[in-house]
Every structure is written in structure tokens, then in C-alpha cells.
Write a protein that holds these residues in place. Sequence first.
Motif, mmCIF file in Angstrom:
data_model
loop_
_atom_site.group_PDB
_atom_site.id
_atom_site.type_symbol
_atom_site.label_atom_id
_atom_site.label_comp_id
_atom_site.label_asym_id
_atom_site.label_seq_id
_atom_site.Cartn_x
_atom_site.Cartn_y
_atom_site.Cartn_z
ATOM 1 N N LYS A 153 -2.963 -0.212 -9.307
ATOM 2 C CA LYS A 153 -4.125 -1.049 -8.973
ATOM 3 C C LYS A 153 -3.684 -2.424 -8.469
ATOM 4 N N TRP A 154 -2.615 -2.963 -9.079
ATOM 5 C CA TRP A 154 -2.099 -4.275 -8.662
ATOM 6 C C TRP A 154 -1.571 -4.215 -7.232
ATOM 7 N N LEU A 155 -0.836 -3.157 -6.902
ATOM 8 C CA LEU A 155 -0.293 -3.011 -5.551
ATOM 9 C C LEU A 155 -1.402 -2.796 -4.524
ATOM 10 N N SER A 171 7.567 11.788 2.630
ATOM 11 C CA SER A 171 7.419 11.868 4.079
ATOM 12 C C SER A 171 6.214 12.723 4.483
ATOM 13 N N LEU A 172 5.674 13.471 3.527
ATOM 14 C CA LEU A 172 4.530 14.326 3.793
ATOM 15 C C LEU A 172 3.249 13.508 3.667
ATOM 16 N N PRO A 173 2.498 13.333 4.757
ATOM 17 C CA PRO A 173 1.289 12.487 4.686
ATOM 18 C C PRO A 173 0.183 13.131 3.863
ATOM 19 N N MET A 174 -0.570 12.281 3.170
ATOM 20 C CA MET A 174 -1.745 12.725 2.432
ATOM 21 C C MET A 174 -2.903 11.808 2.817
ATOM 22 N N PRO A 175 -3.531 12.080 3.976
ATOM 23 C CA PRO A 175 -4.559 11.163 4.498
ATOM 24 C C PRO A 175 -5.776 11.018 3.608
ATOM 25 N N PHE A 176 -6.044 12.019 2.762
ATOM 26 C CA PHE A 176 -7.207 11.952 1.877
ATOM 27 C C PHE A 176 -6.817 11.566 0.452
ATOM 28 N N GLY A 177 -5.606 11.024 0.284
ATOM 29 C CA GLY A 177 -5.147 10.652 -1.037
ATOM 30 C C GLY A 177 -4.642 11.855 -1.811
ATOM 31 N N VAL A 178 -4.346 11.642 -3.085
ATOM 32 C CA VAL A 178 -3.866 12.716 -3.946
ATOM 33 C C VAL A 178 -5.054 13.600 -4.330
ATOM 34 N N THR A 179 -4.984 14.851 -3.964
ATOM 35 C CA THR A 179 -6.063 15.788 -4.261
ATOM 36 C C THR A 179 -5.503 17.024 -4.951
ATOM 37 N N PHE A 180 -6.325 17.600 -5.840
ATOM 38 C CA PHE A 180 -5.955 18.813 -6.552
ATOM 39 C C PHE A 180 -7.132 19.772 -6.558
ATOM 40 N N SER A 181 -6.837 21.013 -6.880
ATOM 41 C CA SER A 181 -7.903 21.977 -7.101
ATOM 42 C C SER A 181 -8.571 21.659 -8.437
ATOM 43 N N LEU A 182 -9.773 22.194 -8.666
ATOM 44 C CA LEU A 182 -10.465 21.966 -9.930
ATOM 45 C C LEU A 182 -9.643 22.499 -11.100
ATOM 46 N N GLU A 183 -8.950 23.611 -10.873
ATOM 47 C CA GLU A 183 -8.112 24.180 -11.928
ATOM 48 C C GLU A 183 -6.982 23.232 -12.295
ATOM 49 N N GLY A 200 0.811 -1.203 0.000
ATOM 50 C CA GLY A 200 0.000 0.000 0.000
ATOM 51 C C GLY A 200 0.845 1.255 0.000
ATOM 52 N N GLU A 201 1.947 1.240 0.747
ATOM 53 C CA GLU A 201 2.853 2.394 0.761
ATOM 54 C C GLU A 201 3.449 2.629 -0.617
ATOM 55 N N ARG A 202 3.826 1.548 -1.288
ATOM 56 C CA ARG A 202 4.386 1.669 -2.638
ATOM 57 C C ARG A 202 3.326 2.166 -3.620
ATOM 58 N N ALA A 203 2.096 1.709 -3.453
ATOM 59 C CA ALA A 203 1.012 2.169 -4.320
ATOM 60 C C ALA A 203 0.804 3.669 -4.164
ATOM 61 N N GLN A 204 0.876 4.158 -2.940
ATOM 62 C CA GLN A 204 0.707 5.587 -2.698
ATOM 63 C C GLN A 204 1.806 6.397 -3.397
ATOM 64 N N GLN A 205 3.017 5.882 -3.365
ATOM 65 C CA GLN A 205 4.116 6.571 -4.030
ATOM 66 C C GLN A 205 3.909 6.625 -5.544
ATOM 67 N N ILE A 206 3.441 5.523 -6.115
ATOM 68 C CA ILE A 206 3.191 5.489 -7.558
ATOM 69 C C ILE A 206 2.060 6.429 -7.927
ATOM 70 N N LYS A 219 1.498 5.243 -22.790
ATOM 71 C CA LYS A 219 1.919 3.913 -22.345
ATOM 72 C C LYS A 219 2.469 3.976 -20.919
ATOM 73 N N ARG A 220 3.223 5.048 -20.636
ATOM 74 C CA ARG A 220 3.774 5.213 -19.292
ATOM 75 C C ARG A 220 2.643 5.331 -18.267
ATOM 76 N N TYR A 221 1.656 6.161 -18.576
ATOM 77 C CA TYR A 221 0.538 6.370 -17.653
ATOM 78 C C TYR A 221 -0.225 5.055 -17.457
ATOM 79 N N TYR A 222 -0.450 4.321 -18.530
ATOM 80 C CA TYR A 222 -1.176 3.055 -18.462
ATOM 81 C C TYR A 222 -0.436 2.052 -17.581
ATOM 82 N N ARG A 223 0.888 1.935 -17.771
ATOM 83 C CA ARG A 223 1.669 0.975 -16.986
ATOM 84 C C ARG A 223 1.654 1.333 -15.503
ATOM 85 N N MET A 224 1.831 2.616 -15.201
ATOM 86 C CA MET A 224 1.864 3.039 -13.796
ATOM 87 C C MET A 224 0.492 2.880 -13.142
ATOM 88 N N GLU A 225 -0.560 3.192 -13.879
ATOM 89 C CA GLU A 225 -1.901 3.038 -13.328
ATOM 90 C C GLU A 225 -2.214 1.565 -13.056
#
Length: 335
Positions: free
Chosen positions: A201-203, A161-173, A133-139, A191-197
Motif C-alpha cells: 500500500k505504501w509503494l 516478466s509475465l504481464p498481468m494487466p488486470f492485476g493478480v487474479t485467481f479462480s474462485l477455488e 508501482g513496479e515494485r508494488a506489483q512484485q510484492i 506478521k509477514r502478510y501484514y508487513r508485505m501488505e
Amino acid sequence: MTVQELFNQFSFDDIVKALQNTHRNDESICDLASYKEAFDTLCNIKFEGKGGKVTFDVTPPEHRFDPGNLPLLANDVEGDLWENIVGKEVVKPEDNPFTDAELIAAILWGATFYGFNPHEKWEPNEVFYTKYGERAQQIERKLYLPYLRNKRKASELKDFSLPMPFGVTFSLEDWDLIECRKEHQNRQKRKRYYRMEKRYKWLMKLDKRHHLIDTIRTSTGGAHDVLAERILNAKAIHETWYESHTYGKKDRIEYITDLIGYYSSVFSTLFTDVNEINIIVYTSQDYSLADNEYQSLKDFFASFFKDTQWNLLQGCDNHIGLELSMQFIGISNLT
């Protein structure tokens, strides 16, 4: 009159009829087992908190059963602790057109909006259990870096090292910019985005499955290597929980069998496409499962799972006192 005092004036079957009337447009009432668990809990737990009042919003008669509408909503129960809700004063609507049972149904529906028990309640925070799960968060953080122009946000994503308890979040912009840049990416970047995504999901899947295996091993005290291998190699895992809430007023085996056999209309369909079902019965050390209770459960599930292989295991959970909880793990399409 408090919420708990009003609840204790009715049986759950009385509330079922009211719930199926006032909230008949809501899909959640198709299966009543979880509502029964919540109802029995609210009838019995000890009041702790500041209390308050429960008021109601009443929909005009001509729109009460319009699609997407509910006849009435209970205020100040959604998202509040149940220990506090039970001590709140019930303030009935003016010119109240509803029965007390229907008012209870509205309170029950509102109190369970975010979940019926600790195993299934909605959590805003992302939870990771293992190194996978930690590795998935990094990816996940790296996934959006090539499309992000916000330098401050990019710096935050790079700092693991900076926690993101609500996952990766961005502004609408930022999200709009990311989506725009993704539309114009070349084949190599796609292809890069597909492989990482796909790896993310696998992790995440590995994280949940290893956590499930660790839970089984810790609670049962056994290695269960064969079961662990089947869980890891399964194409899909179907998991659900049922708990007794007797508070010493009823036999816990009878409660569970009624909950599954009578109130759960979906139980028989949950495991139609699985190869095997593993059932773990959790009890505390002080109230462990007696031989006759174990045999009663075996007889009950033998009538349910006639054409499917199933196993009954015993686990320990000292937080549940005299009650018992049951974890069902369906393993489908073994590879």
C-alpha cells in the motif's frame, strides 16, 4: 433520429429535470457537473464508427421507482465509444410513456456508466507509473505465494516478466483455498502478510504521488520542489478535475465557473479538511490563458476558498485545443 440530433433539441437544464425524475434513486445525480460535461461532449463530438440502434428496456409502472430499480434503461450505450453512440438511431419504446428528455436522460446515464471524462473513467487494467508501482506489483505477487497450491499459477506469479494487466487474479477455488489457509496461519506468517501488505500500500501511494509530481513538473515547466515535498509528506491527497466543453460556442472561463459554482453541488465540500489547494489550469500553446482570464479565475476562487490557502498554476496540454481543464490538488494534514 440519431442520438446527437435528439440531444441537440434540448438544453442541459431540460435534461436535468428528466434525470432527477427517472433516475432519482441513483446517487450519481446528486452532483450534475460531470453529467453536464458529458452532455455537452455528446452534443458536439463528430460521429465515428458503425452506428447502430439505441433501444430501451421499460420497467412495469408498479415497479418503476422501487429501491434499486430505474424506470428505463438505454441499451447498447453502456461501454460503447461516445463517437459511435452519437450516430446511433434512437428507437423509442412501444406505447412510449416517457418524454424525449427522459429518453435522453437514460442514454446519458448509460453512456457515462464507466466514467464522465478521461481523468475519472473506470479502467479494468491496473496502471503503474513509476518504479514504485513496479515494485508494488512484485510484492503483490509474492503476497499470495505461500497460500497457493496451484503450481501453474504460482509459476506465473514468480515470473515478473509475465504481464498481468488486470492485476493478480485467481479462480474462485484458488481464492477459497487462500482464505482457508490464511485462517490457519501461525503468528509469524500473519506478521509477514501484514508487513508485505502494508509495504504494498505504501509503494502504491508513492507511485501515485510521484506520478502526480512528474505531471505537475512536466506540464508547468517548473521544479516545484517545495510543492513536491508537501505532496510526498501529506497524510492525504484529494484530487479532482473539471473541464470546459464549449466547442467555440461559449466563453471557456464562464463555462468553468458555471460548472463549479452552479452545477457542482459537492465542490464546496471536497476540500473542507485540507490545509492547502493547488489548482493547475491546463491550456494548449495556441490558446494559452490570457491575463484577463487568469484574473477572472483568481477572483472566482478567492470567493470560494476564503479560509484556505490556495495557489493557481498554469500548465500546458496541447491535446485540449481551445478548451481548458483544471486539476485541483488538496493537501491535508501535513506531517
